[in-house]
Motif scaffolding. Structure first.
Motif, PDB file in Angstrom:
ATOM      1  N   SER A  82      41.493  33.000  37.860  1.00 24.85           N
ATOM      2  CA  SER A  82      42.391  33.364  38.956  1.00 24.85           C
ATOM      3  C   SER A  82      43.534  34.201  38.410  1.00 24.85           C
ATOM      4  O   SER A  82      44.149  33.834  37.407  1.00 24.85           O
ATOM      5  CB  SER A  82      42.960  32.108  39.613  1.00 24.85           C
ATOM      6  OG  SER A  82      41.920  31.320  40.136  1.00 24.85           O
ATOM      7  N   SER A  83      43.809  35.306  39.091  1.00 23.46           N
ATOM      8  CA  SER A  83      44.898  36.175  38.660  1.00 23.46           C
ATOM      9  C   SER A  83      46.217  35.661  39.232  1.00 23.46           C
ATOM     10  O   SER A  83      46.244  34.812  40.121  1.00 23.46           O
ATOM     11  CB  SER A  83      44.670  37.612  39.136  1.00 23.46           C
ATOM     12  OG  SER A  83      44.909  37.695  40.525  1.00 23.46           O
ATOM     13  N   GLY A  90      46.483  36.036  43.070  1.00 21.30           N
ATOM     14  CA  GLY A  90      45.628  35.292  43.991  1.00 21.30           C
ATOM     15  C   GLY A  90      44.177  35.743  44.034  1.00 21.30           C
ATOM     16  O   GLY A  90      43.429  35.284  44.891  1.00 21.30           O
ATOM     17  N   ASP A  99      40.479  35.595  42.737  1.00 17.28           N
ATOM     18  CA  ASP A  99      39.586  34.721  41.966  1.00 17.28           C
ATOM     19  C   ASP A  99      38.285  35.454  41.673  1.00 17.28           C
ATOM     20  O   ASP A  99      37.638  35.951  42.591  1.00 17.28           O
ATOM     21  CB  ASP A  99      39.238  33.447  42.747  1.00 17.28           C
ATOM     22  CG  ASP A  99      40.424  32.535  42.951  1.00 17.28           C
ATOM     23  OD1 ASP A  99      41.423  32.679  42.222  1.00 17.28           O
ATOM     24  OD2 ASP A  99      40.355  31.668  43.840  1.00 17.28           O
ATOM     25  N   GLY A 132      33.995  38.065  43.646  1.00 18.06           N
ATOM     26  CA  GLY A 132      35.433  38.231  43.541  1.00 18.06           C
ATOM     27  C   GLY A 132      35.945  39.656  43.534  1.00 18.06           C
ATOM     28  O   GLY A 132      37.120  39.887  43.771  1.00 18.06           O
TER      29      GLY A 132
END
Length: 161
Positions: A60-61, A64, A66, A87
């Motif tokens: 997950s960055s 937000g 994924d 993603g």
């Protein structure tokens, strides 16, 4: 009509030996420590080792996003390859990180991604992936250097006492 396959590559050098670089690269749980990944979750462990071939990970960055990836190839201290399961707006994604030992010591990190973008997003995804690979490889290089210096080794040993 299918979008043309895009390949993006970034290379950088690290003063750390290949084993130190690979230790961080191959252990997905360390990514939040050294990359723009905010959190990591193992969805499925690898077949022979938790972070080995077959591992499905969710990264997950901080923004937000994924991404789900599966580790598909590992050559210890040399190569890790993965595919994107979901993603990002691309198909048939394969990422490879190749570690090349350098004659005077250190490691050349060559990170490559290859994919078919969703039609109309090719230029955006090419630019985005250039930034991702540059950021990841640079962060990996610095983190491995920090962990492989004598001062870092001393601090790690002291923390285990």
């Amino acid at each position: 009509m299918s979008a043309r396959r895009i390949t993006v590559r970034h290379a950088c050098d690290s003063a750390a030996p290949p084993a130190a670089v690979f230790a961080l690269l191959a252990d997905s749980s360390t990514y939040p420590e050294w990359s723009q990944v905010h959190s990591y979750r193992m969805e499925r462990p690898g077949f022979d080792a938790p972070h080995g071939v077959g591992e499905i990970r969710v990264l997950s960055s901080r923004w937000g996003l994924d991404v789900r990836e599966e580790i598909v190839e590992i050559v210890p201290d040399r190569l890790m390859a993965y595919t994107l399961l979901s993603g990002l707006p691309m198909r048939d994604y394969r990422g490879e990180t190749l570690l090349e030992p350098q004659p005077g010591g250190g490691t050349r990190i060559v990170w490559t991604s290859s994919f078919h973008p969703v039609p109309g997003l090719g230029w955006v995804m090419r630019r985005f992936m250039k930034w991702v690979l540059r950021t990841l490889s640079g962060s990996l290089a610095r983190a491995a250097e920090n962990r492989s210096t004598p001062a870092a080794a001393s601090a790690a040993a002291a923390a285990q006492i």
